[in-house]
Design a protein around this motif. Sequence first.
Motif, PDB file in Angstrom:
ATOM      1  N   LEU A   1       7.737 -12.152  15.157  1.00 54.66           N
ATOM      2  CA  LEU A   1       6.875 -11.992  13.984  1.00 54.66           C
ATOM      3  C   LEU A   1       6.268 -10.593  13.868  1.00 54.66           C
ATOM      4  O   LEU A   1       5.479 -10.334  12.954  1.00 54.66           O
ATOM      5  N   ALA A   2       6.623  -9.696  14.796  1.00 54.30           N
ATOM      6  CA  ALA A   2       6.128  -8.318  14.727  1.00 54.30           C
ATOM      7  C   ALA A   2       7.025  -7.497  13.812  1.00 54.30           C
ATOM      8  O   ALA A   2       8.255  -7.565  13.895  1.00 54.30           O
ATOM      9  N   LEU A   3       6.412  -6.733  12.918  1.00 53.56           N
ATOM     10  CA  LEU A   3       7.146  -5.850  12.023  1.00 53.56           C
ATOM     11  C   LEU A   3       6.953  -4.423  12.520  1.00 53.56           C
ATOM     12  O   LEU A   3       5.883  -3.836  12.372  1.00 53.56           O
ATOM     13  N   ALA A   4       7.984  -3.882  13.150  1.00 52.72           N
ATOM     14  CA  ALA A   4       7.927  -2.529  13.694  1.00 52.72           C
ATOM     15  C   ALA A   4       9.175  -1.789  13.254  1.00 52.72           C
ATOM     16  O   ALA A   4      10.250  -2.377  13.152  1.00 52.72           O
ATOM     17  N   GLY A   5       9.019  -0.505  12.994  1.00 46.25           N
ATOM     18  CA  GLY A   5      10.171   0.275  12.568  1.00 46.25           C
ATOM     19  C   GLY A   5       9.747   1.493  11.793  1.00 46.25           C
ATOM     20  O   GLY A   5       8.604   1.963  11.922  1.00 46.25           O
ATOM     21  N   PRO A   6      10.630   2.035  10.954  1.00 46.69           N
ATOM     22  CA  PRO A   6      10.312   3.242  10.196  1.00 46.69           C
ATOM     23  C   PRO A   6       9.064   3.059   9.332  1.00 46.69           C
ATOM     24  O   PRO A   6       8.886   2.018   8.694  1.00 46.69           O
ATOM     25  N   MET A   7       8.225   4.057   9.315  1.00 38.09           N
ATOM     26  CA  MET A   7       6.954   3.942   8.595  1.00 38.09           C
ATOM     27  C   MET A   7       7.158   3.724   7.105  1.00 38.09           C
ATOM     28  O   MET A   7       6.421   2.958   6.471  1.00 38.09           O
TER      29      MET A   7
END
Length: 551
Positions: free
Chosen positions: A250-256
């Motif tokens: 459920l974590a949304l991580a990646g390019p800003m």
Amino acid sequence: MAERTGGQLTVEALKREGVRVLFTLAGGHLFPIYDACLDAGIRIVDTRHEQAAGHMAEGWSLFTGQMGVCAVTAGPGLTDAVTAIANAFQSNSPLLVLGGRSALLENDRGSLQDIDQLALVKPITKWARICHHTHRIPEYVAMAYRHALSGRPGPVYLELPMDVLFAKVEESQVRWPDQYRSTARPTAEPALLEQAAALLAQAERPLVLAGSGCLWSGAAAALKRFSERTGIPVVTRTGGRGVLPDSHPLALAGPMMGILSVLSQADVVLALGTRFNFTLLYGRLLQPPVRVIQVDIEPSELGFNRGPDIGVFGDIRAVLDGLTPLVPENPVRDWARQARQALEEAARSAREGFSPDSFPIHPRRLVEEVREVAGPEAIYVCDGGDIMLWGSEVFPAERPASVVTTGPLGCLGVGLPFALAAKLAQPERTVVLLSGDGTFGLNGMEFDTAVRHRLPILCVVGNDQAWGMIKHGQEMFYGPERVCACELGPVRYDLLAQALGGHGELVERPEEIRPALERAMRSGLPACVNVLTDPTLPHPVTKFATESGVL
């Protein structure tokens, strides 16, 4: 009865608070404190600049959860530390600064290093005082801790004049405060929690924004319970990076830019301990019809730049504990899957046109190599402009305070002090500093601190031979022929590291990166791998921020 010096009383008060390390640059006004630390078993870490001592103390707070303490001498010692105090103030980090000063008996007589220090620090601290009487030092230390750690945390300043520190008093004169600060957590009004739960239950595309308030609240476990029960995806940001691991489904991580795009698609945003400042375009991304539930331990933050639909005053962990059972269970949401897929697509798009073997070295190739060598359990400190942006979106945040950046003040030079504090606090973990070449020069002599105190960090300099973000901004505003005051040249920071007793290597080609990193890791020394990167590549966020008027 035995007599105690002011220095002994100061150190005993710190010892009772669990202080194990004091960060400082030696000054004569502070002799009694240093002497008492030797007997009390408090480690003294001496730096090459007071700014670094302050940054290291803030870093200690970040990486241990216990307030860091620094001591700086009078006059220029304190003015050198002002930047570090301001950084902690803007980041809402707890920090205790002990300031030396000339003797009270020498007030207004032109004594050495005598300036109005209190006037300097009052605008950038939660609390600032002078202790005029030796026997009251423990009371003032207790006050400092109470103010720093109550509500939204922040830096505090306690000034200890020279004659107050050197003086001796009978122990019978000293009052040791007890139970002088509360550990209670302010909880939200039940009606507000019910309203927030109802809004979240109605939402089709809810999203959590978790900021630094989650870190200081110790809300990681509560946030995990909330997200897994509700199925609401979570973006951890700024000081909140890692309070939900990047690897969590459920974590949304990646390019800003991808994260900003997903954020713009949400219909309800639960903002937990995060500010609507320039990093969120002052709330412009969250305009109606987006509904906002804002939770913060500082009531004046509610409504800052963007009025919330529901404003909840309270401790983040306590609010989540109260809110979680009120929101209907919905652990599997199509929206969460869609948001993650959108970020995965954004990551693929970000790599379009990227050639890992290109020369000069692409900064993305550099940070991806660093990630592969250091691994997911490392602590990553990112300092600089463009290179900080490349690192912060590629490095994994698997624990709280695992990916740490410059903070909302945009204060360059925090990187090396933060990294040293991280290694002191968690010596068993690999600590990586990713630094721009310009920002490394600001506190580069702290590499000597690393060597003297045997703190084997890995420093990777992304060397684009310029103040890159500023250079690219000038190019966008005025054209490449109008660039000025930005070019630095290929500075050999690797040779500086060698001269100071560490390990240093220069990398010019992409195939040299990994072997150099591996040798640096094996050296067992503080290491600097100086990597010449492509000077023509601004980060996409730099372009966006320049065009948006943020930079």
